[in-house]
Design an enzyme around this catalytic site. Structure first.
Site, short mmCIF file in Angstrom:
data_model
loop_
_atom_site.label_atom_id
_atom_site.label_comp_id
_atom_site.label_asym_id
_atom_site.label_seq_id
_atom_site.Cartn_x
_atom_site.Cartn_y
_atom_site.Cartn_z
N SER A 145 -3.84 3.94 -6.27
CA SER A 145 -3.29 5.01 -7.11
C SER A 145 -4.41 5.69 -7.86
O SER A 145 -5.45 5.08 -8.14
CB SER A 145 -2.28 4.43 -8.11
OG SER A 145 -1.93 5.40 -9.09
N TYR A 158 -0.61 -1.66 -14.74
CA TYR A 158 -0.56 -1.02 -13.42
C TYR A 158 -1.91 -0.42 -13.06
O TYR A 158 -2.44 -0.63 -11.96
CB TYR A 158 0.52 0.06 -13.41
CG TYR A 158 0.63 0.81 -12.11
CD1 TYR A 158 1.27 0.26 -11.01
CD2 TYR A 158 0.09 2.09 -11.97
CE1 TYR A 158 1.37 0.95 -9.80
CE2 TYR A 158 0.18 2.79 -10.78
CZ TYR A 158 0.82 2.22 -9.70
OH TYR A 158 0.92 2.91 -8.52
#
Length: 254
Positions: A145, A158
């Protein structure tokens, strides 16, 4: 790598980006695609049905990638059923929505869950399938990501997990070379059902509009766009240890 005739394993392959990757491989002539899932059995079976309609042999396999023993059992099942693995796409991921200032919200359980799936899951899969991938001179693509490169995303945990996944990608490229190539994609905002359902249609539309206004390409990625990137890296025989960002150029102005 010529995807035609290959056997691929896609973790988290039942929905979103994973399902789009599986379909992309099927359309390019993959002989078989194993669709891994942990909870979404119905979605995984639906993905399998779509792949089979494209003439690709497909199978849904349940395994929690954060469980090393479960991953090793899945690898044995794939080995027994197909005799080879040419491509591994580590797409399974999870998160917790915790605002960055809320440090107390990042409990030990949140850290364990996110790191267990996003980082250790990719490592367990790479380790379990390494012998097959080496024999096939295959490739791994990890789905990370933009949050692994910049201070953004659903939570601090995350982002840290995805940053660690990007480093793992580079390390595995060294560890598994010269036989196996290992690369990663780092998407920005992607219009997945999971994300839209989480925040609601209008909130997601507002988020996308703000991101698009700052991105040179002025559009939001869909799962099939990220699947294009994954497939391209599987096919790129002289590329390893690289990170391909897919956010329409939004990162250029962060």
């Amino acid at each position: 790598m010529d995807v035609n005739g290959t056997v691929a394993v896609v973790t988290g392959g039942g929905t979103g980006i994973g399902a789009a990757v599986a379909e992309s491989l099927a359309r390019k002539g993959a002989a078989a695609v194993v669709v891994n899932y942990s909870r979404s059995s119905e979605a995984a079976q639906a993905t399998v049905a779509r792949l089979e309609s494209l003439g690709c042999k497909a199978e849904a396999m349940a395994a929690d990638v954060s469980d090393d023993a479960a991953v090793r059992r899945m690898a044995e099942r794939v080995r027994a059923a197909y005799g080879r693995v040419d491509a591994l796409v580590c797409n399974a991921g999870t998160t917790a929505w915790v605002p960055f200032p809320d440090l107390d919200g990042l409990t030990d359980e949140v850290w364990r869950d996110i790191m267990g799936v996003n980082l250790m899951g990719a490592f367990y899969c790479a380790r379990a399938f390494a012998p097959d991938l080496k024999a096939a001179r295959g490739a791994i693509v990890n789905v990370a990501s933009i949050a692994g490169l910049l201070a953004t995303g659903s939570s601090m945990a995350y982002g840290v997990s995805k940053a660690a996944l990007l480093q793992l990608t580079k390390d595995l490229a060294v560890a598994l070379g010269p036989d196996v190539r290992v690369n990663a994609v780092a998407p920005g905002l992607v219009a997945t059902r999971w994300h839209i359902d989480r925040v609601g249609e209008q909130v997601f539309a507002d988020m996308a509009a703000k991101e698009e206004a700052k991105a040179p390409l002025r559009r939001t990625a869909r799962p099939e766009h990220i699947a294009q990137m994954v497939t391209a890296l599987l096919e790129a025989d002289m590329v390893t240890g690289e990170i391909l960002v897919g956010d329409g150029g939004r990162h250029l102005g962060y």
